[in-house]
Design a protein around this motif. Structure first.
Motif, PDB file in Angstrom:
ATOM      1  N   PHE A 258       4.644   3.902  15.544  1.00  0.00           N
ATOM      2  CA  PHE A 258       5.638   3.502  14.549  1.00  0.00           C
ATOM      3  C   PHE A 258       5.395   4.146  13.183  1.00  0.00           C
ATOM      4  N   ARG A 259       5.113   5.416  13.196  1.00  0.00           N
ATOM      5  CA  ARG A 259       4.871   6.150  11.959  1.00  0.00           C
ATOM      6  C   ARG A 259       6.113   6.958  11.566  1.00  0.00           C
ATOM      7  N   ILE A 260       6.300   7.057  10.255  1.00  0.00           N
ATOM      8  CA  ILE A 260       7.477   7.741   9.719  1.00  0.00           C
ATOM      9  C   ILE A 260       7.025   8.737   8.652  1.00  0.00           C
ATOM     10  N   GLY A 261       7.664   9.901   8.653  1.00  0.00           N
ATOM     11  CA  GLY A 261       7.375  10.916   7.655  1.00  0.00           C
ATOM     12  C   GLY A 261       8.662  11.524   7.133  1.00  0.00           C
ATOM     13  N   TYR A 262       8.505  12.501   6.265  1.00  0.00           N
ATOM     14  CA  TYR A 262       9.664  13.238   5.746  1.00  0.00           C
ATOM     15  C   TYR A 262       9.268  14.701   5.567  1.00  0.00           C
ATOM     16  N   ALA A 263      10.263  15.560   5.688  1.00  0.00           N
ATOM     17  CA  ALA A 263      10.029  17.001   5.569  1.00  0.00           C
ATOM     18  C   ALA A 263      11.380  17.697   5.424  1.00  0.00           C
ATOM     19  N   PRO A 264      11.366  18.978   5.030  1.00  0.00           N
ATOM     20  CA  PRO A 264      12.626  19.729   5.011  1.00  0.00           C
ATOM     21  C   PRO A 264      13.238  19.774   6.412  1.00  0.00           C
ATOM     22  N   VAL A 265      14.532  19.649   6.466  1.00  0.00           N
ATOM     23  CA  VAL A 265      15.249  19.600   7.747  1.00  0.00           C
ATOM     24  C   VAL A 265      14.918  20.803   8.628  1.00  0.00           C
ATOM     25  N   SER A 266      14.762  21.978   8.038  1.00  0.00           N
ATOM     26  CA  SER A 266      14.559  23.202   8.820  1.00  0.00           C
ATOM     27  C   SER A 266      13.245  23.239   9.588  1.00  0.00           C
ATOM     28  N   VAL A 267      12.265  22.420   9.220  1.00  0.00           N
ATOM     29  CA  VAL A 267      10.967  22.471   9.902  1.00  0.00           C
ATOM     30  C   VAL A 267      10.722  21.280  10.826  1.00  0.00           C
TER      31      VAL A 267
ATOM     32  N   ARG B  76       0.859  -1.192   0.000  1.00  0.00           N
ATOM     33  CA  ARG B  76       0.000   0.000   0.000  1.00  0.00           C
ATOM     34  C   ARG B  76       0.885   1.228   0.000  1.00  0.00           C
ATOM     35  N   PRO B  77       0.456   2.271  -0.711  1.00  0.00           N
ATOM     36  CA  PRO B  77       1.278   3.492  -0.732  1.00  0.00           C
ATOM     37  C   PRO B  77       1.279   4.174   0.632  1.00  0.00           C
ATOM     38  N   PRO B  78       2.236   5.070   0.848  1.00  0.00           N
ATOM     39  CA  PRO B  78       2.227   5.839   2.093  1.00  0.00           C
ATOM     40  C   PRO B  78       0.927   6.616   2.240  1.00  0.00           C
ATOM     41  N   LYS B  79       0.536   6.868   3.467  1.00  0.00           N
ATOM     42  CA  LYS B  79      -0.699   7.590   3.770  1.00  0.00           C
ATOM     43  C   LYS B  79      -0.517   9.066   3.422  1.00  0.00           C
ATOM     44  N   GLU B  80      -1.355   9.556   2.515  1.00  0.00           N
ATOM     45  CA  GLU B  80      -1.309  10.972   2.159  1.00  0.00           C
ATOM     46  C   GLU B  80      -2.012  11.759   3.259  1.00  0.00           C
ATOM     47  N   ILE B  81      -1.282  12.674   3.887  1.00  0.00           N
ATOM     48  CA  ILE B  81      -1.900  13.464   4.955  1.00  0.00           C
ATOM     49  C   ILE B  81      -2.921  14.424   4.344  1.00  0.00           C
ATOM     50  N   ASN B  82      -3.934  14.755   5.127  1.00  0.00           N
ATOM     51  CA  ASN B  82      -5.066  15.541   4.621  1.00  0.00           C
ATOM     52  C   ASN B  82      -4.720  16.977   4.280  1.00  0.00           C
ATOM     53  N   GLN B  83      -3.868  17.587   5.066  1.00  0.00           N
ATOM     54  CA  GLN B  83      -3.572  19.006   4.878  1.00  0.00           C
ATOM     55  C   GLN B  83      -2.115  19.198   4.513  1.00  0.00           C
ATOM     56  N   ASP B  84      -1.864  20.262   3.825  1.00  0.00           N
ATOM     57  CA  ASP B  84      -0.521  20.589   3.382  1.00  0.00           C
ATOM     58  C   ASP B  84       0.185  21.439   4.443  1.00  0.00           C
ATOM     59  N   SER B  85       0.359  20.861   5.639  1.00  0.00           N
ATOM     60  CA  SER B  85       1.010  21.619   6.708  1.00  0.00           C
ATOM     61  C   SER B  85       1.823  20.683   7.595  1.00  0.00           C
ATOM     62  N   MET B  86       2.856  21.247   8.173  1.00  0.00           N
ATOM     63  CA  MET B  86       3.705  20.476   9.081  1.00  0.00           C
ATOM     64  C   MET B  86       2.919  20.052  10.316  1.00  0.00           C
ATOM     65  N   GLU B  87       2.001  20.896  10.762  1.00  0.00           N
ATOM     66  CA  GLU B  87       1.186  20.562  11.935  1.00  0.00           C
ATOM     67  C   GLU B  87       0.352  19.304  11.670  1.00  0.00           C
ATOM     68  N   ALA B  88      -0.212  19.201  10.469  1.00  0.00           N
ATOM     69  CA  ALA B  88      -1.008  18.027  10.114  1.00  0.00           C
ATOM     70  C   ALA B  88      -0.137  16.777  10.087  1.00  0.00           C
ATOM     71  N   LEU B  89       1.065  16.898   9.559  1.00  0.00           N
ATOM     72  CA  LEU B  89       1.983  15.755   9.532  1.00  0.00           C
ATOM     73  C   LEU B  89       2.344  15.327  10.948  1.00  0.00           C
ATOM     74  N   LEU B  90       2.690  16.281  11.797  1.00  0.00           N
ATOM     75  CA  LEU B  90       3.072  15.954  13.176  1.00  0.00           C
ATOM     76  C   LEU B  90       1.914  15.337  13.947  1.00  0.00           C
ATOM     77  N   LEU B  91       0.715  15.817  13.703  1.00  0.00           N
ATOM     78  CA  LEU B  91      -0.469  15.245  14.346  1.00  0.00           C
ATOM     79  C   LEU B  91      -0.655  13.789  13.915  1.00  0.00           C
TER      80      LEU B  91
ATOM     81  N   LEU C  42       1.665  11.750  12.726  1.00  0.00           N
ATOM     82  CA  LEU C  42       2.777  10.953  13.260  1.00  0.00           C
ATOM     83  C   LEU C  42       2.585  10.636  14.743  1.00  0.00           C
ATOM     84  N   SER C  43       2.054  11.576  15.491  1.00  0.00           N
ATOM     85  CA  SER C  43       1.915  11.387  16.939  1.00  0.00           C
ATOM     86  C   SER C  43       0.745  10.478  17.320  1.00  0.00           C
ATOM     87  N   ALA C  44      -0.158  10.204  16.389  1.00  0.00           N
ATOM     88  CA  ALA C  44      -1.333   9.381  16.697  1.00  0.00           C
ATOM     89  C   ALA C  44      -0.988   7.913  16.928  1.00  0.00           C
ATOM     90  N   LYS C  45       0.080   7.419  16.310  1.00  0.00           N
ATOM     91  CA  LYS C  45       0.534   6.035  16.495  1.00  0.00           C
ATOM     92  C   LYS C  45       2.049   6.021  16.595  1.00  0.00           C
TER      93      LYS C  45
END
Length: 168
Positions: free
Chosen positions: A143-152, A121-136, A138-141
């Motif tokens: 063993f979740r992994i994401g990627y983002a620019p190092v600065s954020v 299955r492909p990676p889960k596409e997060i609903n919103q285009d924001s770092m806050e949405a990604l962090l939310l 990731l924090s829900a479970k």
């Protein structure tokens, strides 16, 4: 005394139009270049694969590539879930281009074939285009992994791998 020619209101209007036209042409030329320079500055920033837990050790390039190709579902005995940015986010295309040498269309076709065959299955596409949405997400479970620019990426995140242009 020097005689001045009478200037009509129309001559001032013509001068103003000339200035406006010059500014318009200047903007047409300069604005695209400013976007190119800005996007290159953003594009040159390294991207990090990370998690919010300390459960995983640093990863090799080959492990990260296997993860994001759907060939690896477990890390250190734990089943992982991967996230993906929305299709419209430029970070997503940059990530796959730099890590796997594939553009967004190629990755979509790749994931479609794996999904259809039931292999992955492909990676889960997060609903919103924001770092806050990604962090939310990731924090829900755990063993979740994401990627983002190092600065954020948060300071307390566990950076597993840094993807850079040299990776190809």
């Amino acid at each position: 005394m020097v005689a001045r020619a009478h200037q009509s209101p129309h001559s001032n209007l013509i001068k103003n139009k000339g200035i406006v036209n010059t500014l318009f042409i200047f903007c047409l030329i300069c604005i695209p270049f400013s976007f190119i320079i800005t996007s290159q500055a953003q594009a040159s920033e390294a991207l990090a694969v990370f998690t919010l837990t300390e459960d995983f050790n640093k990863l090799s390039k080959s492990k990260v590539r296997m993860l994001f190709r759907g060939k690896l579902k477990y890390l250190q005995g734990k089943k992982v879930e991967l996230s993906d940015w929305p299709q419209s986010n430029s970070v997503r295309n940059e990530f796959y281009q730099e890590l796997l040498g594939k553009d967004l269309a190629q990755m979509n076709a790749y994931w479609a074939s794996l999904s259809f065959s039931g292999k992955a299955r492909p990676p889960k596409e997060i609903n919103q285009d924001s770092m806050e949405a990604l962090l939310l997400w990731l924090s829900a479970k755990r063993f979740r992994i994401g990627y983002a620019p190092v600065s954020v990426i948060p300071k307390d995140a566990n950076v597993l791998y840094i993807v850079q242009k040299e990776d190809l």
